[in-house]
Scaffold this motif. Structure first.
Motif, short mmCIF file in Angstrom:
data_model
loop_
_atom_site.label_atom_id
_atom_site.label_comp_id
_atom_site.label_asym_id
_atom_site.label_seq_id
_atom_site.Cartn_x
_atom_site.Cartn_y
_atom_site.Cartn_z
N THR A 84 -5.30 -65.72 -9.73
CA THR A 84 -5.63 -64.69 -10.71
C THR A 84 -4.96 -63.38 -10.34
N TYR A 85 -5.24 -62.36 -11.13
CA TYR A 85 -4.63 -61.05 -10.95
C TYR A 85 -4.94 -60.49 -9.56
N GLY A 86 -3.92 -59.96 -8.89
CA GLY A 86 -4.03 -59.60 -7.49
C GLY A 86 -4.89 -58.38 -7.17
N LEU A 137 2.20 -44.74 -19.34
CA LEU A 137 1.19 -43.70 -19.54
C LEU A 137 -0.01 -43.88 -18.61
N ARG A 138 -0.24 -45.10 -18.15
CA ARG A 138 -1.41 -45.46 -17.32
C ARG A 138 -2.70 -45.18 -18.09
N LEU A 139 -3.03 -46.10 -18.97
CA LEU A 139 -4.27 -45.96 -19.75
C LEU A 139 -4.90 -47.34 -19.92
N ASN A 187 -5.57 -65.70 -18.44
CA ASN A 187 -5.45 -65.49 -17.00
C ASN A 187 -4.00 -65.23 -16.58
N ASN A 188 -3.86 -64.25 -15.71
CA ASN A 188 -2.59 -63.98 -15.05
C ASN A 188 -2.71 -64.58 -13.64
N PRO A 189 -1.84 -65.48 -13.22
CA PRO A 189 -0.52 -65.82 -13.75
C PRO A 189 -0.44 -67.11 -14.56
N GLN A 237 -9.52 -53.87 -21.12
CA GLN A 237 -8.29 -54.01 -21.89
C GLN A 237 -7.35 -52.89 -21.45
N THR A 238 -6.12 -52.94 -21.93
CA THR A 238 -5.13 -51.98 -21.43
C THR A 238 -4.10 -51.61 -22.50
N PHE A 239 -3.52 -50.45 -22.34
CA PHE A 239 -2.39 -50.04 -23.19
C PHE A 239 -1.05 -50.44 -22.57
N SER A 240 -1.10 -51.13 -21.43
CA SER A 240 0.14 -51.41 -20.70
C SER A 240 0.91 -52.63 -21.21
N LYS A 241 0.28 -53.47 -22.00
CA LYS A 241 0.93 -54.74 -22.37
C LYS A 241 1.36 -54.67 -23.83
N ALA A 242 0.53 -55.16 -24.76
CA ALA A 242 0.92 -55.19 -26.17
C ALA A 242 1.26 -53.78 -26.69
N GLY A 302 -5.03 -46.47 -16.10
CA GLY A 302 -4.76 -47.91 -16.04
C GLY A 302 -6.08 -48.65 -15.89
N SER A 303 -6.10 -49.94 -16.28
CA SER A 303 -7.35 -50.68 -16.02
C SER A 303 -7.54 -50.86 -14.52
N ASP A 304 -6.46 -50.72 -13.74
CA ASP A 304 -6.60 -50.77 -12.28
C ASP A 304 -7.60 -49.73 -11.78
N GLU A 305 -7.63 -48.56 -12.41
CA GLU A 305 -8.61 -47.55 -11.95
C GLU A 305 -10.03 -48.02 -12.26
N ILE A 326 -14.71 -59.27 -17.67
CA ILE A 326 -13.72 -60.12 -18.34
C ILE A 326 -12.48 -59.26 -18.59
N ASP A 327 -11.42 -59.59 -17.88
CA ASP A 327 -10.18 -58.82 -17.97
C ASP A 327 -9.33 -59.39 -19.10
N GLU A 328 -9.27 -58.63 -20.19
CA GLU A 328 -8.54 -59.08 -21.38
C GLU A 328 -7.22 -58.32 -21.55
N ALA A 329 -6.52 -58.09 -20.44
CA ALA A 329 -5.26 -57.36 -20.52
C ALA A 329 -4.29 -58.00 -21.53
N TYR A 330 -4.38 -59.33 -21.68
CA TYR A 330 -3.41 -60.05 -22.53
C TYR A 330 -4.02 -60.57 -23.82
N ILE A 331 -5.18 -60.05 -24.19
CA ILE A 331 -5.93 -60.61 -25.32
C ILE A 331 -5.16 -60.52 -26.64
N ILE A 372 -13.35 -62.33 -14.18
CA ILE A 372 -12.80 -63.44 -14.97
C ILE A 372 -11.63 -62.88 -15.78
N CYS A 373 -10.46 -63.43 -15.56
CA CYS A 373 -9.26 -62.92 -16.26
C CYS A 373 -8.91 -63.91 -17.37
N SER A 374 -9.00 -63.46 -18.62
CA SER A 374 -8.76 -64.38 -19.74
C SER A 374 -8.13 -63.65 -20.92
N1 PMP Z 1 -5.32 -56.88 -15.52
C1 PMP Z 1 -4.38 -57.82 -15.54
C2 PMP Z 1 -4.77 -59.23 -15.75
C3 PMP Z 1 -3.04 -57.48 -15.35
O1 PMP Z 1 -2.11 -58.45 -15.34
C4 PMP Z 1 -2.70 -56.12 -15.15
C5 PMP Z 1 -1.29 -55.66 -14.94
N2 PMP Z 1 -0.36 -56.54 -14.56
C6 PMP Z 1 -3.72 -55.20 -15.13
C7 PMP Z 1 -5.02 -55.60 -15.34
C8 PMP Z 1 -3.47 -53.75 -14.86
O2 PMP Z 1 -3.19 -53.07 -16.00
P1 PMP Z 1 -3.05 -51.50 -16.07
O3 PMP Z 1 -1.60 -51.24 -16.27
O4 PMP Z 1 -3.89 -51.12 -17.25
O5 PMP Z 1 -3.57 -50.90 -14.79
#
Ligand code: PMP
Length: 347
Positions: free
Chosen positions: A104-106, A215-217, A152-154, A204-209, A78-81, A177-182, A148-150
């Motif tokens: 922003t993201y917690g 899988l946590r990647l 941005n969540n939430p 970036q992450t495999f968790s969204k789009a 996950g990008s959390d790691e 620059i956290d592009e989880a939602y790019i 910087i989350c862009s």
């Molecule tokens: N960044 C942002 C902005 C998110 O919203 C999230 C998940 N909600 C993550 C990272 C974490 O993603 P991942 O599942 O890849 O750990």
């Protein structure tokens, strides 16, 4: 700027964990080095063997899609790691600080707290954009990272590109620059700028789009020195073999993913328009992500009533600058219809 100087003191001299296969990978046929089960695995795949610690096949496939060389790519559980490892590699507990930009993201704050690293908060402006002046005032010699989350969540919006570039050009620590939602955004990714800024880290992450949250990647793209340091501190086998195999298979399905992105964006626009027509919905914020932030009269009551009907959204009503807001993930058309019907009925 020398990235090596930014490292946490004990990491500068850390000798990373090593395995016999670091040297002999691919050249041996009998593996009696890692105390695995030599007879096999109860599953069809070769799961009795430890996975490739650097996930080279998977990175190769990701590189073809992203256009980023594999030596500039780090994969996390996950990008959390990746977020946590950035703290562990670069921030001295009890001494350094990071800047986050609420709302922003917690996890930036949670990871900082786990690592005993001071968090300095510079709220976004009321239009959810960066307060460059306050950010500049808040940076000091011990500021190691700005998150910087862009999009941005939430809040759902993308941050102004030129503002981000100003930070990149002036800040001497890491700019994450956290592009989880790019994938849902009109705004371009910053991965093209990696060659320009040695201190840029794009998450970036495999968790969204990509639809692979289970899988946590996650991906971190950065300069070679940053990636080398992340590889030095990561757990040796942080991406398991099943995830590597399944992600490789998923990358063959990019058309399906692109189709879902289009549908999600179309549903986002439809849901936004429908929500805006409901009298108790006071404001629907424009979104570049796969969720919408909406200000709703009696948000907590509405949240609870939705729960009673089996529909869960995210209550953000107590969050700075999001007072009275719910964050709603874009569902399928029928899920969105259910939500709209329930909200209309509550009016
Ligand atoms: N960044 C942002 C902005 C998110 O919203 C999230 C998940 N909600 C993550 C990272 C974490 O993603 P991942 O599942 O890849 O750990």
């Amino acid at each position: 700027m020398d990235i090596k100087d930014l490292q946490r003191e004990n990491i500068k001299t850390l000798r990373p964990y090593s395995t016999a296969r670091d040297e002999f990978k691919g050249q041996a046929s009998v593996f009696l080095d890692a105390n695995e089960n030599s007879f096999g695995s109860p599953l069809p795949a070769n799961y009795n063997r430890y996975p490739d610690p650097l996930q080279l096949d998977l990175k190769e496939a990701i590189s073809k899609i992203k256009g980023v060389p594999i030596e500039n790519t780090f994969l996390g559980n996950g990008s959390d790691e990746a977020i946590d490892l950035l703290f562990r590699a670069f921030c001295n507990p009890g001494k350094d600080n990071v800047i986050i930009l609420p709302p922003t993201y917690g996890m930036y704050e949670v990871s900082a707290n786990i690592n005993d690293v001071e968090v300095r908060k510079v709220n976004l402006l009321p239009n959810f954009q960066l307060d460059l002046e306050k950010i500049a005032e808040t940076i000091d010699a011990n500021t190691k990272i700005i998150f910087i989350c862009s999009p941005n969540n939430p809040t759902g919006n993308s941050l102004n590109r030129t503002d981000i570039e100003t930070i990149l050009a002036n800040f001497k620590g890491l700019v994450v620059i956290d592009e989880a939602y790019i994938n849902f955004a009109k705004q371009k990714t910053f991965i093209q700028e990696l060659t320009e800024y040695v201190n840029l880290v794009v998450l970036q992450t495999f968790s969204k789009a990509w639809g692979l949250a289970a899988l946590r990647l996650g991906m971190a793209f950065s300069s070679r020195p940053v990636i080398d340091i992340l590889n030095k501190v990561k757990p040796p086998y942080n991406i398991n073999q099943a995830t590597q195999d399944l992600a490789l298979a998923a990358l063959e399905n990019i058309q399906q993913v692109n189709e879902w992105i289009k549908i999600t964006v179309a549903e986002r626009e439809r849901l936004s328009a429908e929500l805006a027509k409901i009298p108790m919905v006071k404001k629907v914020y424009p979104s570049d992500a796969n969720f919408i932030l909406a200000e709703i009269a009696n948000a907590v009551d509405v949240y609870n009533k939705l729960v009673d009907h089996g529909v869960i959204v995210r209550d953000r009503s107590k969050v700075t600058l999001c007072e009275g807001c719910l964050r709603i993930t874009i569902g399928t058309a029928s899920e969105n219809d259910q939500l709209i019907d329930l909200l209309r009925a509550m009016n």
